[in-house]
Write a protein that holds these residues in place. Structure first.
Motif, PDB file in Angstrom:
ATOM      1  N   UNK A   1       2.399   4.236   3.234  1.00 59.54           N
ATOM      2  CA  UNK A   1       1.295   4.214   2.269  1.00 59.54           C
ATOM      3  C   UNK A   1       0.147   5.122   2.712  1.00 59.54           C
ATOM      4  N   UNK A   2      -0.118   5.165   4.015  1.00 53.89           N
ATOM      5  CA  UNK A   2      -1.182   6.030   4.510  1.00 53.89           C
ATOM      6  C   UNK A   2      -0.871   7.493   4.180  1.00 53.89           C
ATOM      7  N   UNK A   3       0.370   7.904   4.420  1.00 54.73           N
ATOM      8  CA  UNK A   3       0.759   9.284   4.129  1.00 54.73           C
ATOM      9  C   UNK A   3       0.688   9.556   2.629  1.00 54.73           C
ATOM     10  N   UNK A   4       1.209   8.640   1.813  1.00 54.26           N
ATOM     11  CA  UNK A   4       1.226   8.843   0.363  1.00 54.26           C
ATOM     12  C   UNK A   4      -0.193   8.920  -0.208  1.00 54.26           C
ATOM     13  N   UNK A   5      -1.056   7.975   0.163  1.00 55.52           N
ATOM     14  CA  UNK A   5      -2.428   7.985  -0.351  1.00 55.52           C
ATOM     15  C   UNK A   5      -3.216   9.191   0.168  1.00 55.52           C
TER      16      UNK A   5
ATOM     17  N   UNK B   1      -9.515   7.173  12.699  1.00 50.98           N
ATOM     18  CA  UNK B   1      -9.312   5.915  11.990  1.00 50.98           C
ATOM     19  C   UNK B   1      -7.863   5.680  11.584  1.00 50.98           C
ATOM     20  N   UNK B   2      -6.986   6.645  11.867  1.00 49.28           N
ATOM     21  CA  UNK B   2      -5.603   6.564  11.391  1.00 49.28           C
ATOM     22  C   UNK B   2      -4.878   5.329  11.902  1.00 49.28           C
ATOM     23  N   UNK B   3      -5.118   4.967  13.157  1.00 53.23           N
ATOM     24  CA  UNK B   3      -4.424   3.814  13.738  1.00 53.23           C
ATOM     25  C   UNK B   3      -4.730   2.539  12.967  1.00 53.23           C
ATOM     26  N   UNK B   4      -6.010   2.317  12.639  1.00 52.38           N
ATOM     27  CA  UNK B   4      -6.384   1.118  11.886  1.00 52.38           C
ATOM     28  C   UNK B   4      -5.798   1.147  10.478  1.00 52.38           C
ATOM     29  N   UNK B   5      -5.814   2.315   9.853  1.00 51.83           N
ATOM     30  CA  UNK B   5      -5.271   2.421   8.502  1.00 51.83           C
ATOM     31  C   UNK B   5      -3.777   2.135   8.487  1.00 51.83           C
ATOM     32  N   UNK B   6      -3.057   2.674   9.468  1.00 50.96           N
ATOM     33  CA  UNK B   6      -1.611   2.438   9.546  1.00 50.96           C
ATOM     34  C   UNK B   6      -1.323   0.971   9.812  1.00 50.96           C
ATOM     35  N   UNK B   7      -2.165   0.338  10.642  1.00 49.30           N
ATOM     36  CA  UNK B   7      -1.975  -1.079  10.961  1.00 49.30           C
ATOM     37  C   UNK B   7      -2.097  -1.946   9.712  1.00 49.30           C
ATOM     38  N   UNK B   8      -3.031  -1.623   8.844  1.00 47.45           N
ATOM     39  CA  UNK B   8      -3.276  -2.446   7.653  1.00 47.45           C
ATOM     40  C   UNK B   8      -2.369  -2.075   6.474  1.00 47.45           C
TER      41      UNK B   8
END
Length: 396
Positions: free
Chosen positions: A68-72, A56-63
Motif C-alpha cells: 500500500x505504501x508503494x501504491x499510494x 518516515x517510511x518505516x512507520x508507514x510500512x508498519x501501519x
C-alpha cells in the motif's frame, strides 16, 4: 518472479519524473516566466520531501504494509506530475514538488530495503537499472513534445498517465506482497546488538561512506538537472537535442547497471565501483575541455556510465564492510545523506551558473568526482568485525 516484476515496474515509475524537469526546463522555465536557477529551487523542495518520507517510511510500512505504501506513493507522484502540466506560475511548481518528493522517497526507501532482504545481490543492480529505464524514458517522451508550442505540458500529461496506469497495476497486485515473509539477514547472534545512528557514526569508514554518498548523488542529480542547460548555453546545442542527450545520460546509467547485474558474481564489487568512478571523471573532463558540442554530449553519457555501478554496489557492500548488525542503520544514514546532497548541490550549481557562467558546471562535477574517487579508494578493504560493532554500541 511476478512480484519482482512489479517491483521493477515501481522503480521505473520512480525514475520517470527524475530527469524530466532538467530536460524540459530550458523551454518550460521560459513559458512560465521562471528564472534559470528556479529549477534548482524546485529540485531542492523535491529532495527535501524525499528526505522526510524516507525517514518516515518505516512507520508507514508498519501501519499500511509495503504494498500500500508503494501504491499510494506512486499515486501521489502521478497527481503531482499532472499538476505540473497545468501550472502557469512558478509557485505552483513549488507546491507540487512537495508530494512529488514525498512519493518518490517512500518508494525508494521501501523497495531498496525489501530487495536487500528478499533477493540476491544481482537484483539490486537490476533494480537500479530499471530506475534508469524510467529516467531515460522520461526525457525521451518529453523531447518528442518539446517541438510543439508549450508541448512540455503534453509531455507531463503523458508521463503522469503512465504513472496512473502503474497505480492501477499496483493496487490490483496488493495480495502478492502479503505472500512474502520478511526474513532477517543472518542469524540472531549477528543482528542482536542494536546499533544507533550515533554508534554507527563511530564505526571506522562510515563517515567516509557518507561523504561519498553525498558527493555521488550530488553528481548524479546535478548532471541530470543541468546538463541540458549547459549544452544549450555553453555548447549551442538545440533544446530538443540537449533533452535527447540527457536521456542518453540516464540510458548510460541504465545500460551500465544491467551489465553490472550480469557480471556482479564474477567481478569484485570494489573493482566495479573503481571503474565507475574513473569513467565518471573521464566524462567530466570531456565536458570541461573546449572541444565541439559532440564531445560534450558524449561526456554527459560517459558520466552516466560511470554512475552506474557506484550506488547499488556500494549499498550491497555495506553488510560486508560494517557488519550485518549495523547495515540497516548505515543504509539509512547513507540514503539520508545522499538525499541531502541532492537537496543542496543542484541549486548551488544553478546559482553558481547565474553568478559566473555555466562554464563552472563541469568544474564542480569534476571536483565532486575527485572526492568520490578518494573516499571509495580509502574504503577499499574496509571490514568491521562484530566485536568492534559491539564495542561501539556499548560505548554510547
Amino acid at each position: 518472479m511476478l512480484l519482482l516484476f512489479i517491483i521493477y515496474l515501481a522503480f521505473i515509475s520512480l525514475g520517470l519524473p527524475d530527469a524530466v524537469l532538467g530536460a524540459s526546463w530550458p523551454v518550460m522555465g521560459r513559458d512560465i516566466n521562471a528564472s534559470l536557477e528556479f529549477a534548482g529551487v524546485v529540485s531542492l523542495i523535491i529532495s527535501a520531501g524525499t528526505v522526510i518520507s524516507s525517514l518516515l517510511a518505516t512507520k508507514m510500512i508498519h501501519h499500511l504494509g509495503i504494498g500500500k505504501v508503494v501504491a499510494f506513493s506512486v499515486l501521489l507522484t502521478a497527481g503531482a506530475l499532472l499538476g505540473f502540466s497545468m501550472s502557469h506560475v512558478p509557485v505552483a511548481l513549488m507546491l507540487l514538488a512537495v508530494p512529488l518528493g514525498i512519493g518518490a522517497g517512500a518508494v525508494d526507501a521501501a523497495l531498496n530495503n525489501f530487495v536487500a532482504v528478499h533477493y540476491k545481490s544481482k537484483h539490486m543492480n537490476y533494480l537500479h537499472s530499471f530506475w534508469g529505464v524510467g529516467a531515460t524514458a522520461g526525457p525521451l517522451l518529453m523531447a518528442n513534445y518539446l517541438i510543439l508550442n508549450e508541448g512540455w505540458r503534453d509531455g507531463y500529461v503523458a508521463i503522469a498517465s503512465l504513472q496512473f496506469l502503474l497505480v492501477i497495476v499496483l493496487f490490483l497486485t496488493l495480495p502478492l506482497w502479503k505472500k512474502v515473509l520478511v526474513k532477517p539477514l543472518g542469524n540472531d547472534k549477528e543482528v542482536t546488538p542494536f546499533v544507533s545512528n550515533v554508534s554507527a557514526l563511530k564505526i571506522k569508514g562510515v563517515s567516509l561512506q557518507l561523504v561519498m554518498f553525498f558527493c555521488y548523488n550530488s553528481v548524479e542529480t546535478g548532471a541530470g538537472l543541468w546538463a541540458a542547460s549547459y549544452l544549450t548555453m555553453e555548447k549551442n546545442v538545440f533544446p530538443v537535442d540537449a533533452a535527447f542527450w540527457v536521456a542518453m545520460y540516464y540510458l548510460g546509467i541504465t545500460i551500465g547497471r544491467f551489465f553490472c547485474g550480469f557480471i556482479a558474481e564474477k567481478i569484485a564489487e570494489e573493482t566495479l565501483v573503481r571503474c565507475g568512478v574513473v569513467i565518471m571523471i573521464f566524462g567530466c573532463v570531456m565536458l570541461l575541455l573546449p572541444l565541439s558540442g559532440l564531445w560534450a554530449k558524449m561526456g554527459v553519457m560517459f558520466i552516466g556510465l560511470g554512475c552506474a555501478p557506484i550506488y547499488p554496489n556500494t549499498i550491497h557492500m555495506i553488510p560486508k564492510r560494517f557488519g550485518l548488525a549495523a547495515s540497516q542503520t548505515i543504509i539509512g544514514l547513507s540514503m539520508a545523506t545522499a538525499y541531502i546532497g541532492m537537496t543542496i548541490i543542484p541549486p548551488i550549481l544553478g546559482m553558481t551558473a547565474k553568478t559566473f557562467s555555466f562554464a563552472s558546471f563541469p568544474i564542480i562535477l569534476l571536483l565532486l568526482s575527485g572526492i568520490i574517487f578518494v573516499t571509495t579508494e580509502r574504503l577499499r578493504g574496509c571490514r568491521v568485525t562484530a566485536s568492534s560493532i559491539n564495542r561501539s554500541s556499548n560505548s554510547v
